[in-house]
Design a protein around this motif. Sequence first.
Motif: not given
Lengths: 413, 156
Positions: A183-185, B48-49, B53-54, B59-60
């Motif tokens: 995730r974002r950190g 990538i998604s 599987g995200v 992802v962005y």
Amino acid sequence: MELIVSKNFNKKDSYKLETYLAGGGYEAIKKCLDSMKPADVIEEVKKSGLRGRGGAGFPTGMKWSFVPKESSVPKYLAVNADEGEPGTFKDRLVLELDPHLLLEGIMIASYAVGIGTAYIYIRGEYKKAFDTVRNAIEECYQKGFLGENIFGKNYKLDIHVHAGAGAYICGEETGLIESLEGRRGQPRLKPPFPAISGLFMGPTVINNVETLAFVPSIINKGGEWFASIGTPKNSGTRLFGVSGSVEKPGVYELELGITARKLIYEICGGVKNGKKLKGFIPGGLSAPIMTAEELDVPLDFDSLAKAGSMAGSGGVIVIDESADIPKIAARTADFYAHESCGQCTQCREGTRWVSQLFNKIYQGRGQKKDIDLILDVCSNMMGQTICVLSDACAMPSIAFIKKFRHEFEALVK
Amino acid sequence: MKKFSEEKLKEVERLKARYPERQAPLLMILHMACDEFGYLDDEAYSYISELSGVPKSKVYSVATFYSMYNQKPYGRYHLQLCKNVSCMLAGADDIVKYICDKLNISPGETTPDNRFTLSLVECLGSCGKAPAMIINKEYYENLDIEKVDKILAGLK
Ligand SMILES: Cc1cc2nc3c(=O)[nH]c(=O)nc-3n(C[C@H](O)[C@H](O)[C@H](O)COP(=O)(O)O)c2cc1C
Ligand code: SF4
Ligand code: FES
């Protein structure tokens, strides 16, 4: 003085398993598996007085003991190799030159806490370190030192490397956990503390690279031996990274309690080009600056805290008489403004204000009241946010002004 | 179509096996995508998604949080010069000025022949060998003007 974490740095092919084994490597983990209970290992580390070398100086044995012994979900070890604190460049050497020392430290910590999976979070730019550690892990799997039954004993451990991607905040322990989860950190609100619920919701220990690299020697030689080095509540040695205006910059392993005077003038050959010292930042950029009058303060956790600064990451930045403190202050604040993750208003807005005001002053566009405005903004940035990045911007900013106010006043109208 | 080779797809599977949660390998997969495609665009995010599987929006959101995931094409050589305090004290500002004059660009820009992009970045962990920069993935340390000249001349 006996070197502990850097003892193998100068050996030929120091990063290879065979070199590490030839120097008595992996004897400490075998000793743990053969004859010590996990609780004995924690006890020995407590006895050593080892404190974290990542920034906060928290007692390592105590940190390990906070993790519940029984857990219905897997426990994890997250190794902090993010090394983003400006002025810090010592973990990189352990990773590149003695990866097996770190791996053995990880094995012992994992055994002590009952952990089956460890992740080493390496900052994205450290490609060589990443490849070196990954290869060292591979060597261990091939030898049966990692995996199902490590060293032929009934203990399973996996170690993986994980690359960061350029965000200082991922060095903060809960930012690091978020980043390991993909995730974002962005740091988490505590509690829950990671020891109870951290990575993948499991009880988690977060330790710095250098901290873990001390552990094999503590097991081999005993906690009392380690506690006899350095000063009573600040035991052992640490890797000082010295940079800035100094004749011989570099990483030096020295006893805690050495003074800045000795470090700069005896070990590092003095200020560059024989100039006079203006000040030094003792523990990475977040540590408030000290003046030349404070050279005799011992560089350990408690002495530096008492002096209003901090030992932090052990990165000592030397500043000579020709440097502009307002320029350094502006660059410092720019850094925090860039790295704030933006979750807390005080930090997101405060770091930006402080950075803009310092730049305005440095560029000669400032007014006298801007100096006090910075102090005012800083006072609202401390102790109120999710993590201490906000404080890490405010504290050095205040020190720059308090200790070198005349330099700021000379630039304003 | 943006796509990984068979070998890279195997690496993705190996990565997934290391973590108990689906999103966890995302940072590693994003690194692989930047290596493969140079930078991330809409097509890369979709891929990538699908691979991870995200959801694409996630992802962005993750990719844009980190400074190492390129969002646009850079020159063949991406010079990332450290501007933090230890490098500044060791003369990084002079080196920035020299490179800007020599390449006739400002920080953040790419030369018209697409050879060089210059970025100023935060501490690289080379403070004892300051000033320092990274070009593509290699470290260059203890820089001075002479050394920079030589390095640039060697990059075609
Ligand atoms: C903004 C911020 C950045 C940090 N960066 C690092 C880092 O790069 N490496 C590190 O070991 N600790 C870093 N820390 C400290 C960690 O949060 C944590 O205290 C440390 O990794 C614990 O390990 P230790 O007890 O072995 O020192 C940082 C803390 C903050 C608030
Ligand atoms: S203090 Fe700053 S860096 Fe820390 S969580 Fe809040 S906004 Fe993010
Ligand atoms: S300040 Fe430039 S590498 Fe650390």
